[in-house]
Design an enzyme around this catalytic site. Structure first.
Site, PDB file in Angstrom:
ATOM      1  N   TRP A  49       0.825  -1.219   0.000  1.00  0.00           N
ATOM      2  CA  TRP A  49       0.000   0.000   0.000  1.00  0.00           C
ATOM      3  C   TRP A  49       0.857   1.267   0.000  1.00  0.00           C
ATOM      4  O   TRP A  49       0.575   2.217   0.701  1.00  0.00           O
ATOM      5  CB  TRP A  49      -0.972  -0.001   1.196  1.00  0.00           C
ATOM      6  CG  TRP A  49      -1.651  -1.306   1.390  1.00  0.00           C
ATOM      7  CD1 TRP A  49      -1.425  -2.198   2.382  1.00  0.00           C
ATOM      8  CD2 TRP A  49      -2.655  -1.896   0.557  1.00  0.00           C
ATOM      9  NE1 TRP A  49      -2.231  -3.312   2.227  1.00  0.00           N
ATOM     10  CE2 TRP A  49      -3.000  -3.138   1.108  1.00  0.00           C
ATOM     11  CE3 TRP A  49      -3.307  -1.486  -0.604  1.00  0.00           C
ATOM     12  CZ2 TRP A  49      -3.947  -3.990   0.546  1.00  0.00           C
ATOM     13  CZ3 TRP A  49      -4.251  -2.333  -1.157  1.00  0.00           C
ATOM     14  CH2 TRP A  49      -4.558  -3.568  -0.587  1.00  0.00           C
ATOM     15  N   PHE A  66     -22.098   0.021 -17.153  1.00  0.00           N
ATOM     16  CA  PHE A  66     -23.310   0.678 -16.649  1.00  0.00           C
ATOM     17  C   PHE A  66     -23.983  -0.122 -15.535  1.00  0.00           C
ATOM     18  O   PHE A  66     -24.695   0.437 -14.707  1.00  0.00           O
ATOM     19  CB  PHE A  66     -24.302   0.951 -17.774  1.00  0.00           C
ATOM     20  CG  PHE A  66     -25.054  -0.269 -18.250  1.00  0.00           C
ATOM     21  CD1 PHE A  66     -26.297  -0.583 -17.723  1.00  0.00           C
ATOM     22  CD2 PHE A  66     -24.510  -1.100 -19.224  1.00  0.00           C
ATOM     23  CE1 PHE A  66     -26.979  -1.711 -18.156  1.00  0.00           C
ATOM     24  CE2 PHE A  66     -25.187  -2.222 -19.660  1.00  0.00           C
ATOM     25  CZ  PHE A  66     -26.434  -2.531 -19.121  1.00  0.00           C
ATOM     26  N   THR A  67     -23.737  -1.423 -15.461  1.00  0.00           N
ATOM     27  CA  THR A  67     -24.401  -2.251 -14.450  1.00  0.00           C
ATOM     28  C   THR A  67     -23.977  -1.879 -13.028  1.00  0.00           C
ATOM     29  O   THR A  67     -24.652  -2.256 -12.072  1.00  0.00           O
ATOM     30  CB  THR A  67     -24.145  -3.756 -14.690  1.00  0.00           C
ATOM     31  OG1 THR A  67     -22.748  -4.002 -14.627  1.00  0.00           O
ATOM     32  CG2 THR A  67     -24.710  -4.199 -16.030  1.00  0.00           C
TER      33      THR A  67
END
Length: 193
Positions: A49, A66-67
């Site tokens: 990280w 788009f879902t």
């Protein structure tokens, strides 16, 4: 797309981008900054990280999806919150252009907008991070009828225990030989589906 590989990357980020009706240039710029500066990679000493895709000079593959703007209407997905195709394509192309301006254009790849795609992702970890643009304060009057209904349903689900859970939580009579605490592994055949 259509059995043909049109894009691929090596190490980097696969960005699945859901574009909302409410998205503006402000949200676009925020997402570009976040995606390019998100510290999800390890540094040279192996510290997790620590590094961004730009720090590591890795690639970015963008897929319009788009879902991600789905709202459930019962069990049926509803996509009315997704930006309409004509506007979304322009927004998506602008998003790609901004990514390429902010980073190295040759390291930004994409799929084919609006096409049915087979996307193969090999997650390292796996690590999947959901990024949202800053939420604007929403005036309750602006919520659509469907959103209000969805909120009411969610409230009802969290506040009202089902009949079967009320029965399970009802105190049992210690003298009743058919009463079981479940500690003996008792499994009832009268469970609801």
């Amino acid at each position: 797309v259509g059995g043909e590989q049109i894009s691929s990357i090596g190490r980097g980020l696969c960005v699945l981008l859901g574009i909302s009706l409410e998205d503006t240039q402000r949200e676009l710029e925020h997402m570009v900054r976040k995606i390019l500066n998100l510290r999800v990679f390890e540094d040279e000493s192996g510290k997790h990280w620590s590094k961004s895709v730009m720090d590591k000079q890795y690639e970015v593959l963008c897929v319009s999806q788009f879902t991600l703007q789905c709202i459930l209407k019962g069990n049926k997905p509803d996509y009315h919150m997704a930006m309409p195709t004509e506007q979304a394509e322009s927004f998506y192309n602008n998003f790609l252009e901004q990514l390429r301006k902010a980073y190295k254009p040759e390291l930004i790849k994409d799929g084919k907008f609006g096409a049915y795609m087979q996307v193969h992702i090999q997650n390292d970890g796996p690590v999947t991070i959901e990024l949202e643009s800053p939420a604007a304060t929403i005036d309750p009057k602006q919520l659509t009828k469907l959103e209000k209904q969805q909120q009411r349903k969610e409230k009802i689900r969290t506040k009202v225990p089902s009949e079967s859970s009320r029965e399970r939580n009802a105190p049992r009579n210690k003298d009743d030989p058919s009463a079981s605490s479940g500690a003996e592994g008792d499994v009832s055949s009268e469970r609801e589906p």
